[in-house]
Design an enzyme around this catalytic site. Sequence first.
Site, short mmCIF file in Angstrom:
data_model
loop_
_atom_site.label_atom_id
_atom_site.label_comp_id
_atom_site.label_asym_id
_atom_site.label_seq_id
_atom_site.Cartn_x
_atom_site.Cartn_y
_atom_site.Cartn_z
N GLU A 168 0.79 -1.04 0.07
CA GLU A 168 0.06 -0.05 -0.02
C GLU A 168 0.94 1.26 0.04
O GLU A 168 1.24 1.69 1.00
CB GLU A 168 -0.98 -0.10 1.24
CG GLU A 168 -1.75 1.18 1.24
CD GLU A 168 -2.71 1.34 2.36
OE1 GLU A 168 -3.54 2.30 2.73
OE2 GLU A 168 -2.98 0.10 3.20
N LYS A 217 -2.45 -1.86 -3.46
CA LYS A 217 -3.48 -1.00 -2.76
C LYS A 217 -3.00 0.55 -3.10
O LYS A 217 -2.47 1.02 -2.09
CB LYS A 217 -3.82 -1.23 -1.33
CG LYS A 217 -4.78 -0.55 -0.69
CD LYS A 217 -5.38 -1.05 0.65
CE LYS A 217 -6.13 -0.04 1.48
NZ LYS A 217 -6.73 -0.77 2.70
#
Length: 341
Positions: free
Chosen positions: A178, A220
């Site tokens: 992420e 992400k």
Amino acid sequence: MNTQDQLQETIELLVQKGKGILAADESDPTIAKRFDAIGVTSTEEHRRIYRSLILETPRLGDFISGIILFEETLGQRTGDGTALPELATRQGIVPGIKVDKGKGPLALSPGDEITQGLDGLAQRLEAYQIQGARFAKWRNVYHISDTTPSRLAIDANAEMLARYAAICQTQGIVPIVEPEVLMDGDHTIEHCAAVSEQVLHALFHALHRHHVILEHTLLKPSMITPGKSYPQKAVPTVVAEQTVRILRRTVPAALPSINFLSGGQTPEEATANLNAMNCLAPQPWELSFSYGRALQQPALQAWRGEPGNVMAAQAALYRRAELNGAARRGEYRPEMESAGG
């Protein structure tokens, strides 16, 4: 089952048409803010009750394939003694775990931050697996300003994410990487796009250096948007075009799915922007969601800590998941936000 088969099985469960991942991994300070907004004190018991409510939502697995849990939640149980990860599994939802230890200043790089938590990660992953976790998530952040993120920050954070992902895969755990380019600031959408392109280029170079298998990895990222303080919001079609353009420049086709974070968008904005991306020409990867607040906010507002509001909160969560399931197919329409759908 060998490690590669284990990773592949988890990926297939997570990457399903019309489904996405629910981020319920708020740290103690973050969940306290969420609870403060609805007049609930953040105690371990209140957190257990709320997260049990989420996982007991009837048919949540219709639209949610995985759930990211906080370490505390992984060890908690429902009132009848069922472990919360087991509750997820019964719904056909894969339990995952946030494994980073938070962010702090990057030394000698003013305004930049780096995420901590690699020490002892392999041993922690072994324990998390015993508790039911099959995938993990690690978040790094990038601030946009006139001087940030620096080249040092981009490279150091990419290296950290890649090292984390490699450790996960050796343990048979699917890593979600992420790299969040923060919305804070008054920057233009073009500035966000330029920074995001640099961040993603560096990330995938680092993943390659560390021999991370992309087929067993999820990304992400943030969507490409103007800063929160920029005077004009971008419409979904513009967000979609800018985001997909940068992803096609930087993300190899081997990656199975891109599960966006909502990053401060409202539930409606996050759904509309995802839908606009899925209305574009087919992409080499799935375009899905891994939302936290954008999925949970309506449920929190409906719950407000009251036992009598549990069913209303679950209905709100299910509806938000359903709308994002429609966005996964490019079938969401703003008028679906009304009660009649």
